[in-house]
Each structure stands twice: as structure tokens, then as C-alpha cells.
Scaffold this motif. Structure first.
Motif, short mmCIF file in Angstrom:
data_model
loop_
_atom_site.label_atom_id
_atom_site.label_comp_id
_atom_site.label_asym_id
_atom_site.label_seq_id
_atom_site.Cartn_x
_atom_site.Cartn_y
_atom_site.Cartn_z
N PHE A 14 0.80 -1.22 0.00
CA PHE A 14 0.00 0.00 0.00
C PHE A 14 0.84 1.27 0.00
N VAL A 15 2.07 1.22 0.50
CA VAL A 15 2.90 2.43 0.54
C VAL A 15 3.38 2.81 -0.86
N VAL A 16 3.76 1.80 -1.67
CA VAL A 16 4.22 2.10 -3.03
C VAL A 16 3.11 2.75 -3.86
N PRO A 17 1.89 2.19 -3.90
CA PRO A 17 0.82 2.88 -4.63
C PRO A 17 0.53 4.28 -4.06
N PHE A 18 0.56 4.41 -2.72
CA PHE A 18 0.30 5.71 -2.10
C PHE A 18 1.29 6.76 -2.58
N LEU A 19 2.56 6.44 -2.50
CA LEU A 19 3.58 7.41 -2.89
C LEU A 19 3.54 7.69 -4.39
N THR A 20 3.30 6.64 -5.19
CA THR A 20 3.27 6.84 -6.65
C THR A 20 2.11 7.75 -7.05
N ILE A 21 0.93 7.49 -6.49
CA ILE A 21 -0.25 8.28 -6.86
C ILE A 21 -0.15 9.70 -6.32
N VAL A 22 0.31 9.85 -5.09
CA VAL A 22 0.37 11.18 -4.48
C VAL A 22 1.40 12.07 -5.18
N ILE A 23 2.37 11.45 -5.83
CA ILE A 23 3.35 12.23 -6.61
C ILE A 23 2.85 12.46 -8.04
N MET A 24 2.31 11.41 -8.65
CA MET A 24 2.00 11.47 -10.07
C MET A 24 0.77 12.30 -10.39
N VAL A 25 -0.26 12.29 -9.55
CA VAL A 25 -1.46 13.07 -9.87
C VAL A 25 -1.14 14.58 -9.91
N PRO A 26 -0.50 15.15 -8.87
CA PRO A 26 -0.14 16.57 -8.98
C PRO A 26 0.83 16.85 -10.13
N LEU A 27 1.82 15.94 -10.32
CA LEU A 27 2.79 16.15 -11.39
C LEU A 27 2.10 16.15 -12.76
N THR A 28 1.10 15.32 -12.92
CA THR A 28 0.38 15.25 -14.19
C THR A 28 -0.42 16.53 -14.42
N PHE A 29 -1.11 17.01 -13.38
CA PHE A 29 -1.88 18.25 -13.53
C PHE A 29 -0.99 19.47 -13.72
N LEU A 30 0.16 19.47 -13.05
CA LEU A 30 1.04 20.64 -13.10
C LEU A 30 1.86 20.71 -14.39
N ALA A 31 2.34 19.58 -14.89
CA ALA A 31 3.28 19.62 -16.00
C ALA A 31 2.93 18.67 -17.14
N ILE A 32 2.83 17.36 -16.84
CA ILE A 32 2.67 16.37 -17.90
C ILE A 32 1.39 16.63 -18.70
N GLY A 33 0.27 16.89 -18.00
CA GLY A 33 -1.01 17.10 -18.67
C GLY A 33 -1.00 18.29 -19.60
N PRO A 34 -0.68 19.49 -19.09
CA PRO A 34 -0.69 20.66 -19.96
C PRO A 34 0.27 20.56 -21.14
N ILE A 35 1.50 20.11 -20.87
CA ILE A 35 2.50 20.03 -21.94
C ILE A 35 2.07 19.04 -23.01
N SER A 36 1.60 17.87 -22.59
CA SER A 36 1.20 16.86 -23.57
C SER A 36 -0.07 17.27 -24.30
N THR A 37 -0.96 17.99 -23.63
CA THR A 37 -2.17 18.47 -24.30
C THR A 37 -1.82 19.49 -25.37
N TRP A 38 -0.93 20.44 -25.04
CA TRP A 38 -0.49 21.39 -26.05
C TRP A 38 0.21 20.69 -27.20
N ALA A 39 1.03 19.70 -26.86
CA ALA A 39 1.72 18.94 -27.91
C ALA A 39 0.72 18.20 -28.79
N GLY A 40 -0.31 17.65 -28.14
CA GLY A 40 -1.34 16.95 -28.91
C GLY A 40 -2.10 17.88 -29.83
N SER A 41 -2.39 19.08 -29.35
CA SER A 41 -3.10 20.05 -30.18
C SER A 41 -2.25 20.45 -31.39
N LEU A 42 -0.95 20.66 -31.15
CA LEU A 42 -0.05 21.00 -32.25
C LEU A 42 0.07 19.84 -33.23
N LEU A 43 0.12 18.61 -32.71
CA LEU A 43 0.20 17.44 -33.57
C LEU A 43 -1.04 17.33 -34.44
#
Length: 640
Positions: free
Chosen positions: A257-286
Motif C-alpha cells: 500500500f505504501v508504493v501505490p500511495f507514494l506513486t499516486i500522491v506524486i503522479m497526480v499533482p505532477l500530471t496536472f502541473l506539467a505532464i497534462g498541460p504540456i502533452s495536451t499542447w503537444a497533442g493540439s499541435l500534432l
């Protein structure tokens, strides 16, 4: 499941399905890569009914079956649920793949598991759009609303499905990928964009973004990730690395349970802050880039994509267009790229129909009929690999027909408004939901007819389909009957297909042949790399690597010729076929050319067995010469 019990027994005695790293098959044997060969019960397998023998070579554990190995292979995959690992390779071979090959492999692994249900839901949504366009229901009716929900639900929550498949492909925990994706499409996200705007990032640019919330003081760019593709794939890739890192350092007692906890608690904010916007813009350009290229000349784009689509499929390159199409559907609501390719299947079956009407080869006609039927529903692999590609010219004609269909769809501005079914089920995908039938829909029908007709006519006239003359068309029926009877009463001569030295089968190192289990006959150590037909008959089997061929004579004898030992591992290198499966060949006709010198440099013997696999039905008289030239008498069959 005729071979279900045999498949179960084989799996049990190779150490269980858990001991199988991969399994493929060649002309006569199952080729396992086992994690531990010591767990296999070799002697039990050798004495098992349905198994000829067991061999170990080239890192493979080979269970020799005989001519019906494809059926046993299919049963092994089914009873062992081994489909996912049937084509697995070890990590060392993966590292040798080019970047392009790795990308195609990744896209295939992510999208392939859900394509069936995507097509099914797309068909439902297309059907809903069709009955609405025809005026059979109202947009406000419960019937339409429920059908639309059934069809649209998966695509709306597509990131959750891709979160599972992408994490599985990248070696992470699939449910972690689903949890990250679920956060991206959570219903409450819509309310987070209605509050006060605290600041605007990248003001005055294409990436201008109003900020409604922050995370630990960091501005969060809110976007809609429903139906998106690229953000969750990139997030899953990063998440798989993060998870693996935590697994190495987190104690086993709390890892679950600790590995999923740490992975999700890091990845969800990271996705909203950086991965999501950057990849969405890249997708729109593509998406904008692909549409810009397409709109330079929709007709030319359609001609190229439609004409080469089947070639892309053969080499797996079509997977490169799949994420572009999904991205276009998510960002623009439609896709004109794949739209140019979906009628190619009808060009393929147009060529097949011409073969059905023109050929008199019963085996080819029977195969073509089944391939035609499956092609109507968009499944063209039987037609491509079993009929048109081996015959070469019909495949080219089908590509020309595909180019015509693609060009027409480009000219009529055809667009896919959903990921629908294949074949005849794809037409509703050309209907914009809530709109009447337009030229995009009618253009797809015109494209079908034109592509089908072009491929049919070209194949019929120029496809090189031979019409074998029937015996009765050239002779009197009574005389023909007498000639057939006389032929059957005589010994049928099998001539040497090679120049070289004759050897007894017992001298071959391969136990499957030396024991006579695969048939009776002789072997030849060839001095020249040209294999000629030892008899007249139909090519009943031609393995894709061109190292083995089966010929069924007019009297019903099955001749198997296997060039070298373990040469299947060369994957077709140094072999060139001059005939196709299903083709009728004459005695002495060139069948295959092979490079003896290079095959030997690869460490493979070129000793070639020529055996009659159904020898029990015939008497066999071997000649006694030691050296032969192609065309010399090798042995005779008593066909009485």
C-alpha cells in the motif's frame, strides 16, 4: 478444441505455463523458450500420443508435432492463456530494436487490448447517429440517449482504460494507472474552472491559460482530459518508473500500500502541473500539423494513405497513425486521416472476388471464399496473407483500388466522427452526431464501390491468375477416364529437387526426420542453392520464412521438403520463394533459391530432407544412386 487435451498435457510437461517465456511454431514443431528446461518432462513428452519427439536447439525446447502443428499451437495458446506472451522476446532482443520499432511496439501494446471494445462502442454510437439522422428517433428520446451513452461512455473515460493498458505495457501496476487517469476525468474538475481567476499564464500566446487554483502555491493549468490520449500515456510511463524506484527502497511488509500511495500522491499533482498541460499542447499541435498536411491536398493524402495502408499493416506501421487519429477525435471532434483508409478492405476483397471467379484451383478458391467473407467485416488478414500477397499481382491491384477509395474520401472531405467498427460497420462513423447525412457519408459509399470495382477489374484482367484447363476440356471424357486410371496404376516418380549427395534420413542429426516420424524418404546435401519441384502438384504449404515447402501430388501424396536444420531461426534470410501457397507447380519448376554459404556461416546445416508425410498410404521404392542432379529419379510411389 480438437487438440485441447494434447495442449494441456504438453503445457503440464514443459513445466506449466508459468515456465513458458514464449512459444512460436514452424512447419512441424512448437518452439518454446522455457525459463528452466530442467522442469520439463522430456521423456514423458516423447512418449505422448500426438507428439513425434522432443528436441533442444538454439535455446529452444522444441516439441515436434507434425503437419497439424498450427492447430495444436492455437490450442496451447487458448488453454494456457498464453496469447500475451506468445511472441515475447527477451530483453536483449528488445534492446536491439530501433527507436521507430520500439515506438510502434509501445503503441500496439497500449491500444491493441481495447480495440475490440472500442470498435463495439463506436458501432453503437454510430448506430445511434444513423437512426437519428434518418429521423427514426428524436434527440430527446430515451432510446437515443441510452444508446448514445452506451457508445460514448468508453471514449469519454478513455484515459482510464489507457491507464490500465499503458501501465501494463510499461511494466507498472495497471490499477495505479487507472487511479491516475480517474483523477484526470473526475466530475468535480469542471467546478474548479468556474472560480475567480487569480492570474493568467503565457498571456498573449497560443498557450494562454487562466489560473483558478494552485497546488502548494504552484499554479495549476486546468484542462479537460476526457477522451484524451497522450497525457495518460506519458503519465503512465513516468509513473511506471516512479513505482519501480519505490519498490526497490520500500520494505516488503508495507510495500503493497505504501508504493501505490507514494506513486499516486506524486503522479497526480505532477500530471496536472506539467505532464497534462504540456502533452495536451503537444497533442493540439500534432493534430493541427496533421490536418495542415492533409489539407494541402486531401486527394493526394487519400491516395497515399489508401494506397499504402495495407503495406503499413503488414509491417505494423499503421499503429503510428492510431494515436494521431485518437488525438484528433479528442481535440477536434473528428479525424480525416484514418477516414481515408477504412474502405481499403473493400478493395482487398474486390481483388479476392476476381480470384474466386477466375481460378480453377479448388484449394485457392476455397481459401479465397472464406477470406472474402471475413473481409466484408473488415478482417483482411486472411485475404492479404493467404491469398493476394502470396500471388503478388492481386495485392498490388488491391493497393491501387485502396488508393482510389482513399482519394475519393479525401475529395469528398470524409471524416470519422467516432472510432467505429470495421468493414460494413464503419459507415455510421462518417455521420456527425445530431446531423443529417451529408457528402462525407455518401462519399464513403462511392469510395467503397470505386475501390472494390477497380481492384476487381485490374485483378481479373491483369492479376496473373492462371486458369488451369480441365482434363475434359481437351480430351474426350472416356479417353480422360482411361488416362487417369492408367496413371494411378503406375508408379509415380519423385525426382531430385536438388543437385547434391544423397543421404539416408538416419544420417540426419534432427531426430524428428532421422527417426522417420515425419515421413519416409531421403535427404540431400545440396551443392547448389536452387530447389526445383520434385513432382507436379499443388503447393499445400509454404512457410513464411520460405525454408520449407509442402506439395500435394495429383495422386494425393504429401511431399515435405525442409531446407536445412533449424533454418526457421534465420527468419527468411537467404531464402527467396518463386511460387506461392495454393499455386499449381510443374515437375522441375524453380521453387526456392537459397544461399548455402551464408546459411552455413550462420551455423545451420543445409542438409535437406525430402519425405512423404502420408507414406503409409503409398508404397515407397528408393533409388540407390549416391550423387544426383536435379531431375534424376529419387524414389517412386506406388499409387495403386
Amino acid at each position: 478444441m480438437k487438440y485441447e487435451q494434447l495442449a494441456k498435457d504438453i503445457l503440464a510437461n514443459v513445466g506449466g505455463k508459468e515456465n513458458v517465456s514464449s512459444v512460436v511454431h514452424c512447419v512441424t514443431r512448437l518452439r518454446f523458450k522455457l525459463k528452466d528446461e530442467k522442469k520439463a518432462n522430456t521423456e514423458v513428452l516423447k512418449n505422448m500420443d500426438g507428439v513425434v519427439t522432443v528436441m533442444k536447439s538454439g535455446g529452444q525446447y522444441q516439441v515436434v508435432i507434425g503437419n497439424h502443428v498450427p492447430d495444436v499451437y492455437a490450442a496451447v495458446l487458448t488453454v494456457g492463456n498464453l496469447g500475451a506472451i506468445s511472441e515475447n522476446t527477451d530483453s536483449s532482443s528488445d534492446e536491439k530494436l530501433s527507436m521507430g520499432a520500439k515506438f510502434i511496439d509501445m503503441i500496439s501494446g497500449v491500444f491493441h487490448p481495447i480495440l475490440g471494445v472500442l470498435a463495439a462502442t463506436g458501432m453503437i454510437k454510430g448506430f445511434a447517429a444513423l437512426i437519428l439522422a434518418l429521423g427514426w428517433v428524436e434527440a430527446t428520446s430515451g432510446t437515443y440517449q441510452l444508446l448514445n451513452l452506451a457508445g460514448d461512455g468508453l471514449f469519454n473515460f478513455l484515459p482510464i482504460f489507457l491507464g490500465y493498458t499503458a501501465m501494463k505495457k510499461f511494466g507498472g501496476s495497471p490499477f495505479i494507472g487507472m487511479a491516475i487517469a480517474a483523477a484526470l476525468v473526475h466530475p468535480t474538475l469542471a467546478t474548479l474552472t468556474t472560480g475567480e481567476v487569480s492570474q493568467v499564464l503565457f498571456k498573449g500566446t497560443l498557450f494562454e491559460s487562466p489560473i483558478h487554483i494552485t497546488f502548494l502555491g504552484i499554479p495549476v493549468i486546468m484542462m479537460s482530459y476526457a477522451s484524451s490520449v497522450i497525457p495518460i500515456i506519458l503519465a503512465s510511463f513516468v509513473a511506471s518508473k516512479v513505482e519501480k524506484g519505490f519498490k526497490k527502497i520500500i520494505p516488503a511488509v508495507v510495500k503493497a500500500f505504501v508504493v501505490p500511495f507514494l506513486t499516486i500522491v506524486i503522479m497526480v499533482p505532477l500530471t496536472f502541473l506539467a505532464i497534462g498541460p504540456i502533452s495536451t499542447w503537444a497533442g493540439s499541435l500534432l493534430g493541427a500539423a496533421t490536418v495542415w498536411i492533409y489539407e494541402l491536398s486531401p486527394v493526394v493524402a487519400g491516395l497515399v494513405l489508401g494506397g499504402f495502408w495495407q503495406v503499413f499493416v503488414i509491417f505494423g506501421l499503421h499503429w503510428g497513425l492510431v494515436p494521431i487519429a485518437f488525438n484528433n477525435l479528442a481535440t477536434m471532434g473528428n479525424d480525416p486521416v484514418l477516414a481515408t483508409t477504412v474502405m481499403v478492405c473493400f478493395a482487398q476483397i474486390g481483388a479476392v472476388l476476381a480470384i474466386i471467379l477466375k481460378t480453377r484451383d479448388k484449394a485457392l478458391k476455397s481459401l479465397s471464399v472464406s477470406a472474402f467473407i471475413s473481409g466484408i467485416f473488415g478482417v483482411t488478414e486472411p485475404a492479404i496473407y493467404g491469398v493476394t500477397l502470396p500471388l503478388k499481382k492481386p495485392f498490388i491491384m488491391s493497393c491501387i483500388g485502396g488508393a482510389v477509395s482513399g482519394g475519393i474520401i479525401g475529395a469528398t472531405a470524409g471524416k470519422l466522427w467516432m472510432f467505429g467498427g470495421m468493414g460494413i460497420f464503419v459507415f455510421p462513423a462518417f455521420i456527425k452526431p445530431g446531423s443529417a447525412l451529408d457528402m462525407s457519408f455518401y462519399g464513403s459509399i462511392i469510395a467503397l464501390v470505386a475501390g472494390f470495382a477497380v481492384a476487381f477489374v485490374l485483378t481479373y484482367l491483369f492479376g496473373g491468375i492462371k486458369q488451369e484447363k480441365s482434363l475434359k476440356s481437351t480430351t474426350d471424357a472416356t479417353t480422360a477416364s482411361k488416362e487417369v486410371a492408367a496413371t494411378k496404376a503406375q508408379l509415380e516418380e519423385v525426382v531430385s529437387p536438388l543437385n547434391g549427395e544423397v543421404k539416408a534420413l538416419s544420417e540426419i542429426e534432427d531426430a524428428a526426420f532421422s527417426s522417420g516420424a515425419l515421413g519416409h524418404g531421403v535427404a540431400i546435401e545440396p551443392s547448389e542453392g536452387k530447389l526445383l519441384a520434385p513432382v507436379s502438384g499443388t503447393v499445400s504449404a509454404l512457410f513464411p520464412t520460405n525454408h520449407a515447402i509442402g506439395i500435394t501430388t495429383d495422386s494425393g501424396a504429401d511431399i515435405l521438403i525442409h531446407i536445412g536444420m533449424d533454418t526457421v531461426q534465420l527468419e527468411g534470410k537467404y531464402f527467396k520463394a518463386h511460387i506461392a501457397q495454393g499455386e499449381y507447380v510443374k515437375k522441375g519448376q524453380l521453387l526456392i533459391e537459397f544461399d548455402i554459404e551464408h546459411i552455413k556461416k550462420e551455423g545451420k546445416p543445409v542438409t535437406t530432407p525430402i519425405v512423404v508425410t502420408n507414406h503409409k498410404e503409398f508404397g515407397l521404392e528408393l533409388m540407390k544412386q549416391k550423387h544426383v542432379k536435379a531431375g534424376d529419379s529419387l524414389f517412386k510411389l506406388d499409387t495403386k
